[in-house]
Design an enzyme around this catalytic site. Structure first.
Site, PDB file in Angstrom:
ATOM      1  N   ARG A   6     -14.143  13.512   7.869  1.00 37.46           N
ATOM      2  CA  ARG A   6     -12.832  14.102   8.173  1.00 37.46           C
ATOM      3  C   ARG A   6     -12.496  15.202   7.172  1.00 37.46           C
ATOM      4  O   ARG A   6     -11.935  16.239   7.526  1.00 37.46           O
ATOM      5  CB  ARG A   6     -11.743  13.018   8.115  1.00 37.46           C
ATOM      6  CG  ARG A   6     -11.742  12.131   9.342  1.00 37.46           C
ATOM      7  CD  ARG A   6     -10.900  10.894   9.111  1.00 37.46           C
ATOM      8  NE  ARG A   6      -9.525  11.214   8.815  1.00 37.46           N
ATOM      9  CZ  ARG A   6      -8.680  10.412   8.145  1.00 37.46           C
ATOM     10  NH1 ARG A   6      -9.091   9.232   7.711  1.00 37.46           N
ATOM     11  NH2 ARG A   6      -7.447  10.769   7.926  1.00 37.46           N
TER      12      ARG A   6
ATOM     13  N   HIS B 273       0.854  -1.183   0.000  1.00 40.34           N
ATOM     14  CA  HIS B 273       0.000   0.000   0.000  1.00 40.34           C
ATOM     15  C   HIS B 273       0.887   1.227   0.000  1.00 40.34           C
ATOM     16  O   HIS B 273       1.844   1.307   0.760  1.00 40.34           O
ATOM     17  CB  HIS B 273      -0.887   0.022   1.253  1.00 40.34           C
ATOM     18  CG  HIS B 273      -1.752   1.239   1.326  1.00 40.34           C
ATOM     19  ND1 HIS B 273      -2.943   1.344   0.656  1.00 40.34           N
ATOM     20  CD2 HIS B 273      -1.576   2.418   1.961  1.00 40.34           C
ATOM     21  CE1 HIS B 273      -3.482   2.526   0.885  1.00 40.34           C
ATOM     22  NE2 HIS B 273      -2.661   3.204   1.674  1.00 40.34           N
TER      23      HIS B 273
ATOM     24  N   ASP C 159     -14.994   3.294   7.266  1.00 44.31           N
ATOM     25  CA  ASP C 159     -13.925   4.234   6.888  1.00 44.31           C
ATOM     26  C   ASP C 159     -14.434   5.250   5.880  1.00 44.31           C
ATOM     27  O   ASP C 159     -14.098   6.430   5.949  1.00 44.31           O
ATOM     28  CB  ASP C 159     -12.718   3.479   6.316  1.00 44.31           C
ATOM     29  CG  ASP C 159     -11.695   4.466   5.760  1.00 44.31           C
ATOM     30  OD1 ASP C 159     -11.229   5.301   6.547  1.00 44.31           O
ATOM     31  OD2 ASP C 159     -11.415   4.434   4.556  1.00 44.31           O
TER      32      ASP C 159
ATOM     33  N   SER D  32      -7.667   4.304   9.073  1.00 42.10           N
ATOM     34  CA  SER D  32      -8.311   4.349   7.762  1.00 42.10           C
ATOM     35  C   SER D  32      -7.577   3.433   6.774  1.00 42.10           C
ATOM     36  O   SER D  32      -8.182   2.554   6.136  1.00 42.10           O
ATOM     37  CB  SER D  32      -8.291   5.810   7.269  1.00 42.10           C
ATOM     38  OG  SER D  32      -8.597   5.899   5.917  1.00 42.10           O
TER      39      SER D  32
ATOM     40  N   LYS E  60      -8.732  -0.937   5.528  1.00 40.25           N
ATOM     41  CA  LYS E  60      -8.903  -1.449   4.163  1.00 40.25           C
ATOM     42  C   LYS E  60      -7.901  -2.568   3.871  1.00 40.25           C
ATOM     43  O   LYS E  60      -8.218  -3.550   3.205  1.00 40.25           O
ATOM     44  CB  LYS E  60      -8.763  -0.292   3.163  1.00 40.25           C
ATOM     45  CG  LYS E  60      -9.977   0.641   3.239  1.00 40.25           C
ATOM     46  CD  LYS E  60      -9.806   1.909   2.455  1.00 40.25           C
ATOM     47  CE  LYS E  60      -8.857   2.866   3.121  1.00 40.25           C
ATOM     48  NZ  LYS E  60      -8.961   4.265   2.782  1.00 40.25           N
TER      49      LYS E  60
HETATM   50  N1  URA Z   1      -5.358   7.178   2.709  1.00 42.42           N
HETATM   51  C1  URA Z   1      -6.416   6.602   3.340  1.00 42.42           C
HETATM   52  O1  URA Z   1      -6.920   5.576   2.914  1.00 42.42           O
HETATM   53  N2  URA Z   1      -6.883   7.174   4.458  1.00 42.42           N
HETATM   54  C2  URA Z   1      -6.353   8.295   4.969  1.00 42.42           C
HETATM   55  O2  URA Z   1      -6.806   8.773   5.987  1.00 42.42           O
HETATM   56  C3  URA Z   1      -5.264   8.888   4.312  1.00 42.42           C
HETATM   57  C4  URA Z   1      -4.777   8.288   3.173  1.00 42.42           C
END
Ligand code: URA
Length: 460
Positions: free
Chosen positions: A195, A109, A188, A210, A214
């Site tokens: 946010r 990621h 999220d 967050s 995922k």
């Molecule tokens: N990428 C994400 O998936 N979440 C965040 O809060 C910041 C970057």
């Protein structure tokens, strides 16, 4: 299904709470949780479960979620709270079960950057050496690009597969990259949207939970995080990036995953190409051993750590194997194999000159003479987006041939009037705005700037 986000549910979500737990959840009030967090308290697992269930179902109103977000922004979260909330968020929607693929599943990621096409290099490298990369990737938004858009610049390539096709392709080829499930970590999704409008994006625990919600839901046993540092990333300084990396690796480990994080420079775009098909072509050049050094180095570092986690071999040995797989062409062959398996025309990978060129290509000339002391990656990403390579809001179409090719990068000396970059687009009217954003990204100096590190650290 939402177009482009079509991986169907493989296995889902939070178990029903026990009778006692249901009683506990019923007696909770969101206002008490906000107050506790506001005053620096630690929320219990049951309280966090109440929160995640309530926000996912819509029972907790946005104003209370927003107040909670601001309380977390100022008070933070303990490591235990972070591990708990991330696991609960991961289970708020679809959870991909990759166990049929065995123990060698590996994911990566990137926290987001400009010109970051490393997945196109790292995924086939790891897969051709025994790792299993069954991966969900995102689309670009704002100034950052997305792997799914890049892959879709290859004619015929399908990023929407059923869960059965996804697992079967990964089992047969060790490699499959698709778009994200529309129902991946919906908690999220809700939190992120709030946010964005409550000035709480820049909170390390909120970013960590967050991202990791995922990644946990996506199912791989090993996860390598590319935490970007610099002008083109969320984390502008190394201290915050390190803290974020430590929090994310701790969350992953507490969920039983093998974790590593690499802190990499994103003060300047990675490689020379920014924009979808331009980036695919550049990734292929790296797989042929003739790509830009910075992109090759970041990719090799990520791939060797991913392989090392997946296979248990030492990272130095994994690196040697990655270098061999690049030199003997097996990584490029693996990318062709994946493209074919997902319906794409692999001749575009065999020969990236086949990608259609943008109708309009204009040169940006240097306004002065001197060393390029800074190239703001975020602004360059924004300029590329204006040219058509990115989207302002979800669902916008992208122009796959649009983007920017950098002829010069930070640290190089340029003469006045020399070409610094090419702008590629199919819409001439977009050029003036893109050019002025691009020029605003540049700074010049008489002194040669100190060289920047490319890889700052590896954690975990
Ligand atoms: N990428 C994400 O998936 N979440 C965040 O809060 C910041 C970057």
């Amino acid at each position: 299904a939402v177009p482009g986000f079509c991986l169907r549910q493989v296995h889902t979500d939070l178990p029903e709470p026990s009778f006692q737990a249901q009683e506990d959840l019923i007696s909770m009030r969101m206002v008490d949780l906000i107050e506790k967090k506001r005053d620096g308290g630690e929320l219990s697992r049951a309280e966090l479960e109440f929160f995640v269930r309530g926000l996912t179902s819509g029972e907790i109103p946005n104003y209370q979620i927003s107040a909670w977000l601001m309380a977390v922004y100022f008070r933070g979260m303990s490591d235990r709270e972070l591990a708990d909330i991330t696991e609960l968020m991961a289970h708020s929607g679809d959870v991909t079960d990759l166990t049929p693929l065995g123990d060698r599943t590996a994911d990566k990621h990137s926290t987001g950057g400009v010109g970051d096409k490393t997945t196109l290099i790292v995924a086939p490298l790891v897969a051709c050496l025994g790792g299993i990369v069954a991966k969900m990737s995102g689309r670009g938004l704002g100034f950052t690009g997305g792997t799914v858009d890049k892959l879709e610049s290859i004619p015929g390539f399908r990023t929407e597969l059923s869960s059965e096709e996804f697992l079967a392709t990964a089992a047969a080829h060790g490699l499959c990259v698709v778009g994200q499930s529309g129902n991946l970590a919906p908690a999220d999704k809700k939190l992120y949207a709030l946010r964005d409008v409550t000035a709480t994006v820049e909170s390390i625990p909120l970013i960590a939970s967050s991202v990791m919600s995922k990644k946990l839901a996506a199912g791989a046993r090993s996860i390598v995080l590319d935490v970007k540092v610099g002008s083109g990333s969320f984390m502008k300084d190394i201290g915050s990036a390190r803290l974020l990396a430590e929090k994310m690796t701790a969350i992953g480990k507490s969920a039983g995953r093998r974790m590593a994080a690499v802190l990499t420079n994103m003060d300047v775009p990675l490689g020379h190409a920014v924009g979808n098909s331009l980036e695919v072509a550049e990734a292929v050049r790296v797989l042929e051993g003739r790509g830009p050094a910075d992109l090759a180095e970041v990719s090799m570092t990520l791939a060797s750590h991913m392989l090392s986690l997946a296979t248990g071999e030492e990272p130095g040995l994994a690196r040697v194997r990655c270098e061999r797989a690049l030199a003997d062409g097996s990584a490029k062959r693996k990318l062709c194999e994946m493209v074919l398996a997902q319906g794409g025309d692999a001749s575009y990978i065999e020969n990236p000159d086949r990608f259609p060129k943008a109708e309009i290509v204009t040169c940006v000339l240097s306004p002065c003479e001197g060393y390029l002391s800074h190239m703001n990656a975020e602004k360059i990403g924004a300029a590329s987006s204006v040219l058509g390579a990115g989207r302002e809001k979800k669902g916008d179409a992208v122009d796959h041939s649009a983007g920017i090719v950098l002829f010069r990068k930070t640290g190089e000396y340029v003469k006045r009037g020399e070409t610094i970059a090419e702008l590629h687009t199919s819409d001439r009217e977009r050029v003036p705005e893109a050019e002025s954003i691009f020029l605003a990204a540049l700074a010049f100096s008489e002194e040669k700037p100190a060289p920047q590190k490319l890889i700052y650290d590896v954690i975990g």
